[in-house]
Design an enzyme around this catalytic site. Structure first.
Site, mmCIF file in Angstrom:
data_model
loop_
_atom_site.group_PDB
_atom_site.id
_atom_site.type_symbol
_atom_site.label_atom_id
_atom_site.label_comp_id
_atom_site.label_asym_id
_atom_site.label_seq_id
_atom_site.Cartn_x
_atom_site.Cartn_y
_atom_site.Cartn_z
ATOM 1 N N GLU A 20 21.614 -16.638 43.190
ATOM 2 C CA GLU A 20 21.190 -17.765 42.343
ATOM 3 C C GLU A 20 22.073 -17.856 41.095
ATOM 4 O O GLU A 20 22.768 -16.903 40.730
ATOM 5 C CB GLU A 20 19.727 -17.601 41.942
ATOM 6 C CG GLU A 20 19.427 -16.264 41.288
ATOM 7 C CD GLU A 20 18.432 -16.372 40.163
ATOM 8 O OE1 GLU A 20 18.423 -17.405 39.470
ATOM 9 O OE2 GLU A 20 17.677 -15.404 39.969
ATOM 10 N N LYS A 82 18.370 -26.278 34.359
ATOM 11 C CA LYS A 82 17.746 -25.253 35.224
ATOM 12 C C LYS A 82 17.015 -25.990 36.343
ATOM 13 O O LYS A 82 16.112 -26.773 36.082
ATOM 14 C CB LYS A 82 16.778 -24.417 34.381
ATOM 15 C CG LYS A 82 15.934 -23.415 35.154
ATOM 16 C CD LYS A 82 15.040 -22.603 34.216
ATOM 17 C CE LYS A 82 13.963 -21.863 34.977
ATOM 18 N NZ LYS A 82 13.017 -21.147 34.079
ATOM 19 N N VAL A 102 15.440 -19.142 41.861
ATOM 20 C CA VAL A 102 15.178 -18.592 43.196
ATOM 21 C C VAL A 102 14.642 -19.698 44.103
ATOM 22 O O VAL A 102 15.102 -19.864 45.244
ATOM 23 C CB VAL A 102 14.176 -17.417 43.123
ATOM 24 C CG1 VAL A 102 13.729 -16.996 44.524
ATOM 25 C CG2 VAL A 102 14.791 -16.238 42.378
ATOM 26 N N ASP A 134 0.641 -21.803 34.347
ATOM 27 C CA ASP A 134 2.077 -21.559 34.514
ATOM 28 C C ASP A 134 2.318 -20.511 35.606
ATOM 29 O O ASP A 134 2.131 -19.315 35.389
ATOM 30 C CB ASP A 134 2.695 -21.107 33.184
ATOM 31 C CG ASP A 134 4.215 -21.077 33.243
ATOM 32 O OD1 ASP A 134 4.771 -21.263 34.350
ATOM 33 O OD2 ASP A 134 4.839 -20.881 32.181
ATOM 34 N N SER A 136 5.297 -19.723 38.620
ATOM 35 C CA SER A 136 6.637 -20.119 39.071
ATOM 36 C C SER A 136 6.602 -20.766 40.449
ATOM 37 O O SER A 136 5.900 -20.299 41.359
ATOM 38 C CB SER A 136 7.536 -18.884 39.129
ATOM 39 O OG SER A 136 8.799 -19.238 39.641
ATOM 40 N N ALA A 137 7.407 -21.804 40.598
ATOM 41 C CA ALA A 137 7.578 -22.427 41.921
ATOM 42 C C ALA A 137 8.293 -21.495 42.893
ATOM 43 O O ALA A 137 8.344 -21.792 44.095
ATOM 44 C CB ALA A 137 8.346 -23.743 41.779
ATOM 45 N N ASP A 138 8.811 -20.358 42.392
ATOM 46 C CA ASP A 138 9.396 -19.367 43.319
ATOM 47 C C ASP A 138 8.373 -18.955 44.372
ATOM 48 O O ASP A 138 8.727 -18.712 45.536
ATOM 49 C CB ASP A 138 9.823 -18.089 42.565
ATOM 50 C CG ASP A 138 11.041 -18.292 41.680
ATOM 51 O OD1 ASP A 138 11.608 -19.396 41.674
ATOM 52 O OD2 ASP A 138 11.405 -17.317 40.981
ATOM 53 N N LYS A 155 9.173 -10.266 37.581
ATOM 54 C CA LYS A 155 9.519 -9.896 36.198
ATOM 55 C C LYS A 155 8.289 -9.344 35.471
ATOM 56 O O LYS A 155 7.192 -9.891 35.577
ATOM 57 C CB LYS A 155 10.098 -11.102 35.474
ATOM 58 C CG LYS A 155 11.540 -11.390 35.900
ATOM 59 C CD LYS A 155 12.165 -12.497 35.100
ATOM 60 C CE LYS A 155 11.822 -13.834 35.662
ATOM 61 N NZ LYS A 155 12.599 -14.200 36.859
#
Ligand code: PSU
Ligand code: MN
Length: 298
Positions: A20, A82, A102, A134, A136-138, A155
């Protein structure tokens, strides 16, 4: 879209590893970002595979960037976007330059026929997500894209327990690499246990092949940072508290949250977190290369 080298490698069924670009443009400071870009490519090549860094340049989705192209995207004087999965179409239509997360990277990689990617730490559920929503769309991207992602867990700025629960709900398996403890990104152990582990690149490739015959989702292969290279746990906890406080005080939201948390974490750890992030992502690129080679040979 594909570089010549990546196209040839895919045609010849050699291992290819997607990398990425958000980590290089928004996740790591200069000059470590370019050091990481070079070291990841070398690590993938040392394993016998071909690296394919993904980004959007002038509205073109690109798979396999030159070091000069990565350097240009990472130029701190430029405001490169981003891009998660949902941003790709707009970026293309508007002729934008953008670095892929990602989520964005696996969407592109899958269309290109790539099966393995490497990153530092997966995105996930943020602390306080029950109020902020919130997440992540990951996670959702991994639930609908059959890529094997090598990362050092999620993370540690995140709510790691909630992230593991969401991966379970979404049907995304998490296999520890030679461990049954979920890695903690900057720390080798997050404190959360895993059900399954794989002992080798070959085992990971074989399990991924079997998984794809039974499920449409991707897989997270979680490789801990070497315990000798991890961040000191006391320094980690102090830096985390300080970074979370800064983000809360500034009222940061949306796609800025993760980059600002990582930047503040680096400041609060006097740059040590950046060195650990470098070490772990390069090790993940190496393992991803080995898995890609094992997968292409089977
Ligand atoms: N891993 C790292 N550093 C990073 C990232 C991953 O070691 O900066 C990036 C990836 O691009 C990942 C993104 O997809 O952080 C997650 O951002 P968000 O929480 O906004 O989805
Ligand atoms: Mn978010």
């Amino acid at each position: 879209m594909l570089s010549d080298e990546v196209r040839d490698a895919l045609r010849d069924a050699r291992g290819v590893v997607a990398l990425e670009s958000t980590i290089l443009v928004h996740g790591l400071p200069a000059p470590t970002n370019m050091e990481v870009a070079r070291a990841c490519e070398e690590a993938v090549r040392a394993a016998g595979a071909v690296p394919a860094t993904v980004a959007v340049i002038d509205g073109k989705i690109r798979v396999g960037l030159s070091i000069e192209e990565i350097e240009s995207l990472a130029d701190p004087s430029r405001d490169v976007a981003k891009l998660s999965t949902r941003d790709l179409g707009y970026a293309v239509a508007q002729h934008l330059d953008g670095a892929t997360t990602v989520a964005g990277t696996i969407a592109v990689a899958h269309r290109a026929g790539i099966e393995v990617m490497a990153t530092g730490g997966l995105g996930g559920v943020h602390r306080g997500a029950s109020d902020s929503f919130d997440e992540s769309a990951d996670l959702t991207a991994l639930s609908r894209t059959p890529l094997l992602v090598v990362a050092s867990g999620a993370k540690s700025i995140l709510d790691v327990g909630a992230t593991l629960e969401r991966l379970d709900t979404l049907g995304v398996p998490v296999w520890g690499y030679r461990t049954t403890q979920f890695p903690g990104f900057y720390l080798s152990d997050s404190g959360f246990a895993l059900d399954w582990s794989v002992a080798s690149a070959r085992e990971a490739a074989d399990a991924f092949r079997a998984h794809r015959a039974t499920s449409p989702t991707g897989v997270l292969v979680a490789q801990p940072v070497d315990v000798r290279l991890q961040l000191d746990p006391a320094l980690h906890d102090a830096a985390l508290a300080s970074a979370l406080a800064v983000v809360a005080a500034r009222g940061v939201s949306g796609k800025e949250v993760t980059p600002v948390l990582l930047e503040e974490f680096a400041r609060a750890s006097a740059g040590v977190s950046v060195q650990v992030n470098r070490d772990l992502v390069v090790a993940n690129a190496r393992l991803a290369g080995e898995i890609a080679v094992a997968g292409s040979a089977s």
